[in-house]
Write an enzyme that holds these catalytic residues in place. Structure first.
Site, short mmCIF file in Angstrom:
data_model
loop_
_atom_site.label_atom_id
_atom_site.label_comp_id
_atom_site.label_asym_id
_atom_site.label_seq_id
_atom_site.Cartn_x
_atom_site.Cartn_y
_atom_site.Cartn_z
N ASN A 239 23.21 65.02 66.57
CA ASN A 239 22.84 63.53 67.34
C ASN A 239 21.64 63.93 68.41
OD1 ASN A 239 24.44 64.62 69.57
ND2 ASN A 239 26.04 64.86 68.18
N ILE B 69 37.91 69.10 69.51
CA ILE B 69 37.97 70.22 70.51
C ILE B 69 38.86 69.85 71.88
CG2 ILE B 69 36.72 71.93 72.09
CD1 ILE B 69 34.36 71.38 70.15
N LYS C 151 41.27 55.71 74.85
CA LYS C 151 40.88 56.92 74.49
C LYS C 151 41.73 58.21 75.13
CE LYS C 151 37.25 57.63 72.57
NZ LYS C 151 35.76 57.68 72.48
O1 C5P Z 1 36.61 60.79 69.82
P1 C5P Z 1 35.10 60.76 70.78
O2 C5P Z 1 34.39 61.40 70.18
O3 C5P Z 1 34.86 59.32 71.37
O4 C5P Z 1 35.58 61.40 72.16
C1 C5P Z 1 34.88 62.01 73.05
C2 C5P Z 1 35.38 63.07 73.95
O5 C5P Z 1 36.17 64.01 73.15
C3 C5P Z 1 34.39 63.87 74.59
O6 C5P Z 1 34.76 64.59 75.92
C4 C5P Z 1 34.04 64.78 73.56
O7 C5P Z 1 33.29 66.21 74.11
C5 C5P Z 1 35.28 65.10 73.14
N1 C5P Z 1 35.31 65.53 71.51
C6 C5P Z 1 35.72 66.71 71.25
N2 C5P Z 1 35.62 67.18 69.81
C7 C5P Z 1 35.23 66.34 68.91
C8 C5P Z 1 34.98 64.80 69.45
C9 C5P Z 1 35.08 64.49 70.90
O8 C5P Z 1 36.08 67.81 72.07
N3 C5P Z 1 35.54 66.57 67.64
#
Ligand code: C5P
Length: 436
Positions: A233, A330, A360
């Protein structure tokens, strides 16, 4: 010499920044009494440079060596560099300070290098050599800079000793990964003298996150489709790097786990480069011990190819169907651990910012979400951003600004809410080292 080595030709702004960091170290360490314990490892030669840097920063240094350490570097070297007698065994006490006096003299004790044996002995509370006895007797904050073969570092016995020391409030600085004197490669290298100088100076910082260990994720991940292609991305990593810098400036010890970006590592921040979500998760989990604040800014892939091709995918049919599976989350993984650090996540939304941000926060189980609107010159690749911070029962809007300034405001808000001042003083090293 400046942190990072002045001999390397760097752009002017980088050299200026290094100089500022260096000056800051000089101020914080001026007049501080540092007791440096040296145990028997090849990394002892790096400690000679550390003594020189500490003296240049205005600190008073006294050196204590185990018998094994003198087999690697002679006591005379440290005597010349510190300008003080070096303590090698109990007999030296007759010439200078006794071990209790020495323990009381120190504002801060650092054992560098700390071998596997020394860590085991400190964990046991031994007092059968001068170094162990002074560590036991001293009420000054204690840090260790481990240095050993990677197998010794990864052994469950060493892991348990390090955990025990951390529980007692001992700071564990490093080790770094890389080539080792034994010819192997992996975790176990002692941090460089400039990194130890920086860590020591931060221990005396009165910043709002002084002494707090922070892990920040930043940038995009790359999920391989085949050996030459990946899904990724547009994340630039700028927000995460700005936050790592702001947390460092607040006195934190920062590890930045970063996907591929075009940014240089901030001075004084340990950076770990990764590519995939799985690698990022692994790197983060390996650094959770002692971590008290986790800030997830990385734009981690939500999905990854289920079966990455071993060979380059050929152009064949009119249509190519990619089968994707969820990548590890993560932030949610860290938030579900016990014990766990304070967790702050990000959310990029195109609409209904506040409602989605609250949702969220609950879904991820974290303390705070920093939500930003993406699109139209904001968000991913821009130098500017605007944020809505939401926490349980409250929110705060941070108006559009440079990411560096927003990062400082966000760090301030986190410090106020989750690391109030008494905690800062404790972490800054003005506490008995065995307080919980
Ligand atoms: O679920 P979403 O991608 O919207 O969530 C965003 C938050 O979750 C951000 O803080 C991002 O760094 C973290 N994140 C993560 N691992 C993922 C997806 C998002 O740590 N696979």
């Amino acid at each position: 010499m400046l942190p990072g080595g002045a001999a390397v030709k760097r752009p002017f702004h980088r050299r200026l920044w290094a100089l500022l960091v260096h000056c800051r170290s000089m101020n914080l360490l001026a007049g501080k009494r540092i007791l440096l314990g040296i145990s028997g490892g090849i990394a002892a030669y790096k400690s000679a440079e550390l003594v020189r840097l500490l003296r240049a920063a205005g600190a008073e240094v006294r050196v204590l060596m185990t018998a094994a350490a003198t087999g690697f570097v002679g006591a005379q070297t440290f005597q010349a560099l510190s300008g003080q007698p070096v303590y090698c065994d109990w007999n030296d006490e007759h010439d200078a300070m006794g071990h209790i006096e020495l323990a009381r003299w120190a504002d801060f004790m650092l054992v560098a290098p700390a071998t596997a044996d020394t860590l085991a002995r400190l964990a046991q509370g031994r007092a059968d050599d001068l170094l162990a006895a002074v560590c036991l007797a001293s009420e000054a904050p204690l840090a260790v800079a481990p240095a050993m073969n990677r197998g010794m570092w990864q052994h469950p016995a060493t892991r348990a000793n390090v955990s025990l020391l951390r529980e007692r409030g001992v700071h564990v600085w490093g080790p770094a990964e890389g080539e080792q004197a034994c010819g192997e490669s992996g975790p176990g290298r002692m941090l460089e003298p400039t990194e130890l100088l920086q860590a020591l100076s931060q221990s005396f910082a009165s910043g709002r996150l002084a002494g707090v260990e922070v892990v920040v994720t930043a940038g995009p991940t790359r999920e391989p489709l085949d050996p030459v292609r990946f899904l990724s991305n547009r994340s630039s990593g700028k927000m995460g790097y700005a936050l790592a810098t702001a947390a460092r400036d607040a006195g934190a010890r920062v590890t930045l786990v970063s996907g591929p970006v075009a940014l240089e590592a901030p001075e004084g921040v340990e950076r770990v480069l990764v590519e995939t979500a799985q690698e990022m998760l692994q790197a983060v989990l390996e650094r959770m011990e002692g971590c008290r604040l986790f800030i997830a800014t990385a734009a981690v892939a939500d999905y990854r190819p289920r079966h990455p091709a071993q060979e380059k995918i050929k152009k064949q049919a009119d249509e190519l169907v990619l089968r994707l599976e969820p990548a590890p989350d993560i932030l949610a993984t860290v938030a579900a651990r016990t014990p766990r650090p304070v967790c702050v996540g990000f959310a990029a939304e195109t609409q209904e910012l506040e409602r989605y941000a609250h949702r969220k926060r609950l879904a991820k189980g974290v303390e705070m979400i920093a939500a930003n609107r993406v699109g139209a010159g904001l968000g991913f690749d821009s130098d500017d951003n605007e944020l809505l911070l939401v926490w349980e029962g409250g929110s705060r809007r941070l108006a559009r600004d440079r990411k560096s300034r927003l990062a400082r405001q966000l760090v301030d808000e986190i410090a106020t809410r989750y690391f109030p001042r008494s905690g800062e003083e404790k972490a800054a090293g003005h506490h008995a080292k065995y307080s919980a």
